[in-house]
Write an enzyme that holds these catalytic residues in place. Structure first.
Site: not given
Ligand code: NAI
Length: 794
Positions: A192, A244, A266, A300, A397
């Site tokens: 996804k 994420g 991760e 990240c 972050e």
């Molecule tokens: P997120 O963690 O919400 O999204 C990442 C992925 O998880 C997306 O595909 C999203 O649709 C999915 N997702 C969201 N809620 C979920 C759930 N309950 N169960 C399963 N999948 C789910 O990240 P978001 O909202 O895009 O970004 C928010 C913050 O997260 C950013 O400001 C940043 O600080 C951090 N982030 C960190 C990343 C990393 O690589 N460490 C990458 C993206 C965001």
């Protein structure tokens, strides 16, 4: 402008990349995309599509299918149906498909780069020169692992069906990190993509179709967090791999607790970028540019905390500000810009408000004068200095082009500030003194260290974090180990003991009367009375009372963890010294073989011969791990660049372990010895039903030079002791080999500090069988790999 004037200003003219072909590609699909399930395009059951926009202009780009549980069901069913056949094809045949994917990615590189830039807002210079070449490299590298799988991973099999959820910051690269290793190993996947950035994943789906990848091997279901959650909850998934935010990672850990699904996470980071006084400052400045302004800081592992040694702090800041003035922010399709757009207005708002908070907390916010485009989501490069280590901007972050700076005086202080974070993903160390750099690298609590470099990635090198940055590694040999499992695991039966775990008997007055003869606990190298002052009766196999053990409680667990925390000498001891102690334990157990055998006969009811066999197998196990201490070696990866990467196998810290009831002496040592061999300290909860072999072992420990605090033993009620252990922040990993319900408890309680867990899912091992009870699987669980990138050669 005359040529002479151009030379004077040295300004770049715009060099826009055409997006026509990419827009045509979208238009040819009527701007609307369905899911890719079972090798074909499949309309969403919800009959709903959502909009994906170009963050640089705010314009809509395409409509993307909104996945619901039925779409996820269909995709999982397709993946399940395809998995056996895909695995049975054999490594070399799968390798051909991965090569074909790699080549097709290279053929379509320009289209993919432009599409990625349109959808995500990152500079085309990066997608063209970094993201897409690395995507191809991942498929080539993993084609190689598929080719070699039968030789290199002969005792392993694929996990099965893997659900993969990825973020928006490196949409296609994260897809490659997840899919290449998984399908190379014979798994099938449902991926996804993030809701902001699905287009390149859908283009990749087309590539899968073009190269004739068998239907169902790769399935792409688009949608938001709800779609992700449906995937996480699906009962027919064997593993979830997530990249994420830490918040969502934590939620996924809770939702999957007790489900038997493997999990790798991760998550976020707040990585230090440490500059020592003797560093080449001009190189370090360029390093900062790559650390925090690459991909607008939406990385990240971005070097987002600049730690400067006092003597050079002012000079470095001045140089950095000068460099920041030359950074160009603008149209990401312009090949001469340095920074593109932030992915979405929501993210822009997060960055803006966190920088505001930084100013409120006394930070000095500095931004160069730079012209930002008027439309779209843009944010200037930003430096916040004068930041206290505990300030929000130093801890949270930001995930944007914002670096915070702090100073330090000594190397020790640099390490203390660097590790003062809940995360542990990466770090950069800048010094011309190799002794200093290599002294600092092992002290940093994180999964990746770059020496005099930053943000380096390659398919041959593992990537992943410690602490709240998650667990598991992607890339290289260590990444392959996350998509494979030992062959014997799926054949294990549910433990019979698990079905009839005895009720805990409450302490009776009669046992209180025995308190003086009660076996105590073993904490900090001493026998310690339980905090409760109570004891629990122990019964023989025939049901007769044969003794009492301490009724340990949460306070005892905490004391044991504290003792383990202090026992750093064991971790620092050389592997040779640790081996000597393990050999000594074996010898001292050998001296008391008859006594231990008699105890086993009495408590478990096995025959005298079987009891002797168990003690002998335990002695052998201790000797084996004495042998392993200096033979479970680290590796050196060879990425295709001027450098090598040391994949150092490091101890995890304090490991909590909960012992099974079967073969109580042998199973206890089978868990304890590998953890100790690798330099961990342990807090061990003895078998609840047969604790006396553990309490008898105190005397072996006392006579064998095991340093105080390295090996702690608690007896008492398994579930409540386990819960305290799993919730404790100083415990970095919990190994649980009790009944199935306890595994759920451990996984659910581990989310506090995102500790690693290893649970047996109620399956009983044959501890006598060396394949099941000893060796690399245990050593792998006892270590975490730190990849240290070092310049090397020319
Ligand atoms: P997120 O963690 O919400 O999204 C990442 C992925 O998880 C997306 O595909 C999203 O649709 C999915 N997702 C969201 N809620 C979920 C759930 N309950 N169960 C399963 N999948 C789910 O990240 P978001 O909202 O895009 O970004 C928010 C913050 O997260 C950013 O400001 C940043 O600080 C951090 N982030 C960190 C990343 C990393 O690589 N460490 C990458 C993206 C965001």
């Amino acid at each position: 402008m005359s040529i002479a004037e151009k030379f004077d200003s040295m300004n770049y003219g715009p060099a826009p990349e055409s997006c026509e072909a990419a827009l045509q590609w979208i238009a040819a699909r009527q701007g609307k995309f369905d899911h890719f399930i079972d090798g074909d395009w499949t309309k969403p059951q919800s009959k709903k599509w959502f909009e994906s926009r170009n963050p640089a202009t705010g314009e809509p780009l395409a409509k993307i299918a909104a996945g619901n549980t039925k779409d996820v069901d269909a995709a999982v069913a397709a993946a399940r149906k395809a998995q056996k056949g895909w695995s049975a094809l054999g490594g070399p045949a799968r390798a051909r498909f991965l090569y074909a994917l790699a080549r097709a990615i290279q053929r379509n590189a320009r289209l993919l780069a432009v599409l990625e830039t349109l959808d995500n807002g990152k500079p085309v210079r990066e997608t063209r020169d970094i993201d897409i070449p690395l995507v191809a490299r991942h498929f080539y590298h993993h084609a190689g692992w598929a080719q070699l799988q039968e030789q290199e991973f002969a005792e392993f099999e694929p996990m099965g069906v893997i659900g993969q959820i990825i973020p928006w910051n490196f949409p296609l690269l994260m897809l490659a990190w997840k899919i290449a290793s998984a399908i190379a190993a014979g798994n099938t996947v449902i991926l996804k993509p993030a809701e902001y950035t699905s287009l390149t994943a859908l283009c990749f789906a087309e590539i899968c179709k073009d190269v004739g990848l068998p239907a169902g091997v790769v399935n792409i279901v688009t949608g938001d967090g709800k779609t992700g959650e449906a995937l996480v909850k699906h009962p027919d998934i064997d593993k979830i791999a997530f990249t994420g935010s830490t918040d969502v990672g934590r939620r996924i850990r809770s939702v999957t607790a007790g489900s038997g699904k493997h999990l790798t996470l991760e998550l976020g980071g707040k990585s230090p970028f440490i500059v020592f006084e003797d560093a080449d400052l001009d190189s370090a400045v360029e390093g900062v540019v790559d650390a925090i302004w690459f991909n607008q800081g939406q990385v990240c592992c971005a070097g987002s905390r600049l730690l400067l040694q006092e003597g050079i702090a002012e000079r470095m800041i001045a140089k950095l500000q000068k460099r920041m003035e030359t950074l160009r922010v603008g149209d990401p399709l312009d090949k001469s810009i340095d920074m593109g757009a932030i992915v979405d207005p929501v993210q822009l708002e997060t960055i803006t408000s966190l920088v505001g908070k930084g100013a409120e907390e006394g930070g000095i916010v500095w931004q160069p004068e730079c012209k930002l485009p008027t439309a779209g989501c843009f944010y200037p490069p930003t430096l916040i200095s004068n930041v206290a280590p505990a300030a929000t901007v130093a801890q949270a972050e930001i995930f944007g082009p914002v670096i915070v700076s702090m100073t330090f005086r000594t190397p020790d202080e640099a390490v203390a500030i660097a590790n003062n974070t809940r995360y542990g993903l990466a770090a950069s160390v800048w010094s011309e003194n190799i002794n200093l750099a290599l002294d600092i690298a092992p002290k940093l609590d994180c999964g990746v260290v770059w020496i005099n470099s930053t943000n380096q990635f390659d398919a041959a090198c593992g990537f992943g974090g410690n602490r709240e940055s998650g667990y598991g590694r992607e890339g290289g040999h260590e990444g392959m180990m996350e998509v494979l499992k030992p062959n014997f695991l799926s054949k294990l039966q549910l433990s019979k003991d698990a079905e009839k775990t005895p009720e805990r008997k409450s302490a009776s007055t009669s046992s209180l009367a025995h308190v003086d003869r009660t076996a105590k606990l073993y904490i900090g190298g001493k026998q310690a009375r339980p905090d409760s002052g109570y004891s629990l009766p122990v019964f023989s196999a025939k049901g007769e009372k044969i003794g009492d053990v301490g009724d340990g409680n949460r306070k005892d667990v905490r004391n044991a963890v504290e003792a383990a925390r202090k026992a750093t000498g064991w971790t620092k001891a050389s592997s040779h010294n640790r081996a000597q102690v393990l050999y000594y334990l074996a010898e001292n157990l050998d001296i008391r073989k008859a006594e231990f055998a008699e105890r086993l006969r009495q408590t478990t009811g096995v025959s005298a011969k079987k009891a002797v066999d168990e003690v002998e197998a335990t002695i052998q196990r201790l000797f084996s791990y004495g042998a392993w201490t200096d033979k479970y070696e680290s590796a050196v990866h060879s990425p295709p660049m001027r450098g090598v990467t040391l994949a150092m196998k490091e101890p995890i810290g304090t490991i909590g372990m909960v012992c099974p009831d079967e073969s109580p002496l042998l199973s206890m040592i089978s868990l304890a010895a590998p953890a100790l061999a690798m330099g961990n300290r342990i807090v061990l909860i003895a078998s609840e039903r047969h604790p006396l072999s553990a309490t008898d072992f105190y005397q072996v420990l006392e006579t064998s030079d095991v340093p105080a605090g390295a090996f702690n033993i608690i007896t008492g009620p398994r579930d409540s002791l386990t819960k305290t252990l799993a919730e404790h922040d100083d415990v970095k990993s919990v190994w649980y080999f009790g009944p199935q319900t306890g595994g759920k408890l451990v996984e659910a309680a581990s989310t506090g500090n995102m500790k690693r867990t290893w649970v047996n899912n109620g399956r009983a091992r044959n501890w006598f069988d060396v394949t099941q009870g000893e060796g690399r699987e245990f050593l792998r669980q006892a270590t975490q790999i730190k990849n240290i990138w070092i310049p090397y050669g020319d």
